[in-house]
Design a protein around this motif. Structure first.
Motif, PDB file in Angstrom:
ATOM      1  N   MET A 121      -0.111   1.944   9.561  1.00  0.00           N
ATOM      2  CA  MET A 121      -0.943   1.913   8.357  1.00  0.00           C
ATOM      3  C   MET A 121      -0.091   1.563   7.138  1.00  0.00           C
ATOM      4  SD  MET A 121      -3.829   4.893   8.565  1.00  0.00           S
ATOM      5  CE  MET A 121      -2.716   6.279   8.374  1.00  0.00           C
ATOM      6  N   LYS A 122      -0.751   1.068   6.123  1.00  0.00           N
ATOM      7  CA  LYS A 122      -0.071   0.732   4.880  1.00  0.00           C
ATOM      8  C   LYS A 122      -0.280   1.876   3.893  1.00  0.00           C
ATOM      9  CE  LYS A 122       0.311  -2.938   1.380  1.00  0.00           C
ATOM     10  NZ  LYS A 122      -0.151  -4.291   0.987  1.00  0.00           N
ATOM     11  N   MET A 123       0.820   2.579   3.578  1.00  0.00           N
ATOM     12  CA  MET A 123       0.784   3.753   2.724  1.00  0.00           C
ATOM     13  C   MET A 123       1.345   3.396   1.349  1.00  0.00           C
ATOM     14  SD  MET A 123      -0.134   5.412   5.456  1.00  0.00           S
ATOM     15  CE  MET A 123      -0.262   7.104   4.922  1.00  0.00           C
ATOM     16  N   VAL A 124       0.588   3.651   0.302  1.00  0.00           N
ATOM     17  CA  VAL A 124       1.034   3.389  -1.065  1.00  0.00           C
ATOM     18  C   VAL A 124       1.233   4.729  -1.765  1.00  0.00           C
ATOM     19  CG1 VAL A 124       0.476   2.344  -3.284  1.00  0.00           C
ATOM     20  CG2 VAL A 124      -0.172   1.187  -1.154  1.00  0.00           C
ATOM     21  N   ILE A 125       2.442   4.951  -2.275  1.00  0.00           N
ATOM     22  CA  ILE A 125       2.770   6.227  -2.929  1.00  0.00           C
ATOM     23  C   ILE A 125       3.114   5.963  -4.388  1.00  0.00           C
ATOM     24  CG2 ILE A 125       4.222   8.279  -2.898  1.00  0.00           C
ATOM     25  CD1 ILE A 125       4.819   7.692   0.040  1.00  0.00           C
ATOM     26  N   ALA A 126       2.306   6.498  -5.281  1.00  0.00           N
ATOM     27  CA  ALA A 126       2.604   6.436  -6.715  1.00  0.00           C
ATOM     28  C   ALA A 126       3.392   7.680  -7.086  1.00  0.00           C
ATOM     29  CB  ALA A 126       1.308   6.358  -7.526  1.00  0.00           C
ATOM     30  N   LEU A 182      -1.317  -4.280  -3.306  1.00  0.00           N
ATOM     31  CA  LEU A 182      -2.076  -3.162  -2.755  1.00  0.00           C
ATOM     32  C   LEU A 182      -3.264  -3.593  -1.898  1.00  0.00           C
ATOM     33  CD1 LEU A 182      -0.313  -1.690  -4.861  1.00  0.00           C
ATOM     34  CD2 LEU A 182      -2.230  -0.162  -5.258  1.00  0.00           C
ATOM     35  N   GLU A 183      -3.482  -4.893  -1.779  1.00  0.00           N
ATOM     36  CA  GLU A 183      -4.534  -5.356  -0.876  1.00  0.00           C
ATOM     37  C   GLU A 183      -4.215  -4.883   0.544  1.00  0.00           C
ATOM     38  OE1 GLU A 183      -7.370  -6.598  -1.286  1.00  0.00           O
ATOM     39  OE2 GLU A 183      -7.376  -7.362  -3.353  1.00  0.00           O
ATOM     40  N   ASP A 184      -5.236  -4.457   1.241  1.00  0.00           N
ATOM     41  CA  ASP A 184      -5.103  -3.975   2.626  1.00  0.00           C
ATOM     42  C   ASP A 184      -4.394  -2.625   2.723  1.00  0.00           C
ATOM     43  OD1 ASP A 184      -6.366  -6.285   3.692  1.00  0.00           O
ATOM     44  OD2 ASP A 184      -4.474  -7.371   3.556  1.00  0.00           O
ATOM     45  N   ALA A 185      -4.232  -1.927   1.597  1.00  0.00           N
ATOM     46  CA  ALA A 185      -3.663  -0.577   1.672  1.00  0.00           C
ATOM     47  C   ALA A 185      -4.667   0.340   2.362  1.00  0.00           C
ATOM     48  CB  ALA A 185      -3.352  -0.058   0.276  1.00  0.00           C
ATOM     49  N   ASP A 186      -4.179   1.159   3.270  1.00  0.00           N
ATOM     50  CA  ASP A 186      -5.043   2.124   3.956  1.00  0.00           C
ATOM     51  C   ASP A 186      -5.141   3.440   3.205  1.00  0.00           C
ATOM     52  OD1 ASP A 186      -5.621   0.727   6.606  1.00  0.00           O
ATOM     53  OD2 ASP A 186      -3.428   0.621   6.539  1.00  0.00           O
ATOM     54  N   VAL A 187      -4.032   3.842   2.574  1.00  0.00           N
ATOM     55  CA  VAL A 187      -3.962   5.153   1.926  1.00  0.00           C
ATOM     56  C   VAL A 187      -3.256   5.032   0.586  1.00  0.00           C
ATOM     57  CG1 VAL A 187      -3.044   7.500   2.116  1.00  0.00           C
ATOM     58  CG2 VAL A 187      -3.872   6.324   4.171  1.00  0.00           C
ATOM     59  N   LEU A 188      -3.826   5.663  -0.441  1.00  0.00           N
ATOM     60  CA  LEU A 188      -3.157   5.795  -1.731  1.00  0.00           C
ATOM     61  C   LEU A 188      -2.812   7.265  -1.930  1.00  0.00           C
ATOM     62  CD1 LEU A 188      -5.331   3.624  -4.176  1.00  0.00           C
ATOM     63  CD2 LEU A 188      -3.342   2.929  -2.835  1.00  0.00           C
ATOM     64  N   ILE A 189      -1.564   7.540  -2.279  1.00  0.00           N
ATOM     65  CA  ILE A 189      -1.122   8.909  -2.557  1.00  0.00           C
ATOM     66  C   ILE A 189      -0.584   8.939  -3.981  1.00  0.00           C
ATOM     67  CG2 ILE A 189       0.446  10.763  -1.902  1.00  0.00           C
ATOM     68  CD1 ILE A 189       0.478   9.550   0.928  1.00  0.00           C
ATOM     69  N   ASN A 190      -1.179   9.770  -4.812  1.00  0.00           N
ATOM     70  CA  ASN A 190      -0.799   9.812  -6.226  1.00  0.00           C
ATOM     71  C   ASN A 190      -0.023  11.085  -6.540  1.00  0.00           C
ATOM     72  OD1 ASN A 190      -0.572   9.362  -8.970  1.00  0.00           O
ATOM     73  ND2 ASN A 190      -2.645  10.052  -9.442  1.00  0.00           N
ATOM     74  N   LEU A 191       1.286  10.928  -6.735  1.00  0.00           N
ATOM     75  CA  LEU A 191       2.163  12.039  -7.118  1.00  0.00           C
ATOM     76  C   LEU A 191       2.716  11.841  -8.529  1.00  0.00           C
ATOM     77  CD1 LEU A 191       4.292  12.149  -3.826  1.00  0.00           C
ATOM     78  CD2 LEU A 191       2.285  13.545  -4.339  1.00  0.00           C
ATOM     79  N   PRO A 205      -9.087   1.199  -0.099  1.00  0.00           N
ATOM     80  CA  PRO A 205      -8.375   2.093   0.820  1.00  0.00           C
ATOM     81  C   PRO A 205      -9.329   3.124   1.413  1.00  0.00           C
ATOM     82  CG  PRO A 205      -7.863   2.633  -1.457  1.00  0.00           C
ATOM     83  CD  PRO A 205      -8.646   1.356  -1.493  1.00  0.00           C
ATOM     84  N   LYS A 206      -8.919   3.708   2.517  1.00  0.00           N
ATOM     85  CA  LYS A 206      -9.769   4.698   3.182  1.00  0.00           C
ATOM     86  C   LYS A 206      -9.783   6.031   2.432  1.00  0.00           C
ATOM     87  CE  LYS A 206      -8.647   2.693   7.698  1.00  0.00           C
ATOM     88  NZ  LYS A 206      -7.908   2.896   8.976  1.00  0.00           N
ATOM     89  N   VAL A 207      -8.673   6.344   1.786  1.00  0.00           N
ATOM     90  CA  VAL A 207      -8.570   7.657   1.151  1.00  0.00           C
ATOM     91  C   VAL A 207      -7.585   7.620  -0.009  1.00  0.00           C
ATOM     92  CG1 VAL A 207      -6.810   8.391   2.817  1.00  0.00           C
ATOM     93  CG2 VAL A 207      -8.094  10.131   1.578  1.00  0.00           C
ATOM     94  N   LEU A 208      -7.881   8.409  -1.049  1.00  0.00           N
ATOM     95  CA  LEU A 208      -6.944   8.688  -2.140  1.00  0.00           C
ATOM     96  C   LEU A 208      -6.553  10.157  -2.029  1.00  0.00           C
ATOM     97  CD1 LEU A 208      -5.461   8.290  -4.875  1.00  0.00           C
ATOM     98  CD2 LEU A 208      -7.644   8.815  -6.004  1.00  0.00           C
ATOM     99  N   VAL A 209      -5.264  10.401  -1.847  1.00  0.00           N
ATOM    100  CA  VAL A 209      -4.739  11.767  -1.832  1.00  0.00           C
ATOM    101  C   VAL A 209      -4.077  11.994  -3.183  1.00  0.00           C
ATOM    102  CG1 VAL A 209      -3.176  13.382  -0.715  1.00  0.00           C
ATOM    103  CG2 VAL A 209      -4.380  11.676   0.662  1.00  0.00           C
ATOM    104  N   ASN A 210      -4.684  12.831  -3.994  1.00  0.00           N
ATOM    105  CA  ASN A 210      -4.214  13.016  -5.371  1.00  0.00           C
ATOM    106  C   ASN A 210      -3.566  14.385  -5.524  1.00  0.00           C
ATOM    107  OD1 ASN A 210      -4.612  11.635  -8.231  1.00  0.00           O
ATOM    108  ND2 ASN A 210      -4.850  13.843  -8.527  1.00  0.00           N
ATOM    109  N   ALA A 211      -2.284  14.389  -5.875  1.00  0.00           N
ATOM    110  CA  ALA A 211      -1.585  15.656  -6.096  1.00  0.00           C
ATOM    111  C   ALA A 211      -2.229  16.406  -7.245  1.00  0.00           C
ATOM    112  CB  ALA A 211      -0.115  15.401  -6.392  1.00  0.00           C
ATOM    113  N   SER A 212      -2.278  17.710  -7.116  1.00  0.00           N
ATOM    114  CA  SER A 212      -2.851  18.561  -8.135  1.00  0.00           C
ATOM    115  C   SER A 212      -2.068  19.872  -8.108  1.00  0.00           C
ATOM    116  CB  SER A 212      -4.348  18.751  -7.844  1.00  0.00           C
ATOM    117  OG  SER A 212      -4.962  19.544  -8.817  1.00  0.00           O
TER     118      SER A 212
END
Length: 302
Positions: free
Chosen positions: A1-6, A59-68, A108-115
């Motif tokens: 999968m293509k994982m994008v981490i901010a 970010l095209e075709d990214a499966d997951v975005l993770i925002n930290l 993307p399939k999901v955004l995982v946002n740190a909180s």
């Protein structure tokens, strides 16, 4: 999968990058400042949040975005200017991710946002879960409330969104633990404040595993407490730390000293909340480090 981490340059982001790379995933890190090129790095770094950056195409075709992404809350005294930066850095990063999502042809399939569990406010008597109606009114609670209200808008764009409410993340070379351990290593450790304030903690390995878990489980969305199922009081934490390090737990630090030294930021040590990971447990997530003694012994390799 293509994982994008901010915000992938922090210790949680680095651990996540290593984890996904070891699984064979593609890892792309969004960063303000590009690191020096390294032939050994398998991570792709993309500049963002600068006037001339154009991250969309990467970010095209990214499966997951993770925002930290966001300025650290514990790297300096909380004056009004710094509090504004802490909040605005989180809102700016999340707004930019929403803008990018809108423009992507394939979402993307999901955004995982740190909180943060700071959402609940502080209490010595109440126990908080994701179902708790209580919301704090202090600076951290207000910051998390505004941050989450923005991040959840990704749902309107068709992207499942998980709000990871993190407690104190324990790692051996970063975060709060080295600072908490230092007085004990110098034979000067002891109770902070009254000592009955709650410490809701989680081992870094369980953070990484839990993020992977919520990505894989498509029925998980909204707020999720990333916290061990066994929180402790600050006095219990100190005693366990002293036992693991074979040092005394004897020199108390009075509240007034911490308040004079840290100002409003002293609430991070003097106040707390007892939080349970109800959502993770209901979905049968198994913690590798559910007890503090096991976590500390692992981190200090004892």
């Amino acid at each position: 999968m293509k994982m994008v981490i901010a915000g992938g340059s922090g210790f949680v982001g680095k651990a996540l990058s290593d984890y996904f790379l070891n699984k064979g995933d593609e890892v792309l890190v969004l960063t303000r400042k590009l690191p020096s090129p390294s032939h050994s790095s398998k991570i792709k770094y993309v500049q963002w949040l600068t006037p001339n950056s154009h991250p969309n195409t990467y970010l095209e075709d990214a499966d997951v975005l993770i925002n930290l992404a966001g300025e650290s809350i514990n790297s300096g005294r909380w004056n009004e200017n710094r509090k504004t930066r802490i909040l605005q850095s989180r809102l700016d990063a999340t707004n930019e991710l929403l803008r990018i999502i809108k423009q992507l042809k394939k979402k993307p399939k999901v955004l995982v946002n740190a909180s943060a569990i700071g959402y609940y406010g502080t209490s010595e008597t109440e126990t908080f879960t994701e179902q708790s109606s209580s919301v704090g009114s202090d600076f951290l609670a207000e910051t998390v409330k505004k941050w989450e209200a923005l991040a959840i808008k990704a749902e309107e764009l068709g992207v499942r969104t998980v709000l990871c409410r993190l407690g104190i993340v324990l790692a051996n070379n970063a975060g709060a633990l080295p600072k908490m351990a230092l007085p004990y290593q110098l034979f000067a450790g002891g109770k902070l404040g009254k000592g009955n304030q709650w410490v809701s903690w989680i081992h870094i390995n369980d953070v990484i595993r839990a993020i992977s878990f919520v990505i894989q489980h498509e029925n998980i969305r909204g707020p999720v407490n990333f916290i061990s199922p066994q929180p402790v009081t600050m006095d219990q934490f100190g005693k366990e730390l002293s036992k693991v390090l074979h040092r005394p737990h004897w020199i108390p630090t009075p509240e007034i000293a911490l308040k004079l030294l840290l100002g409003e930021m002293s609430m991070l040590m003097l106040e707390g909340q007892k939080v349970l990971p109800q959502a993770l447990l209901e979905h049968d997530f198994v913690f590798e480090y559910s007890t503090l003694d096991k976590a500390l012994n692992n981190l200090f390799q004892i």
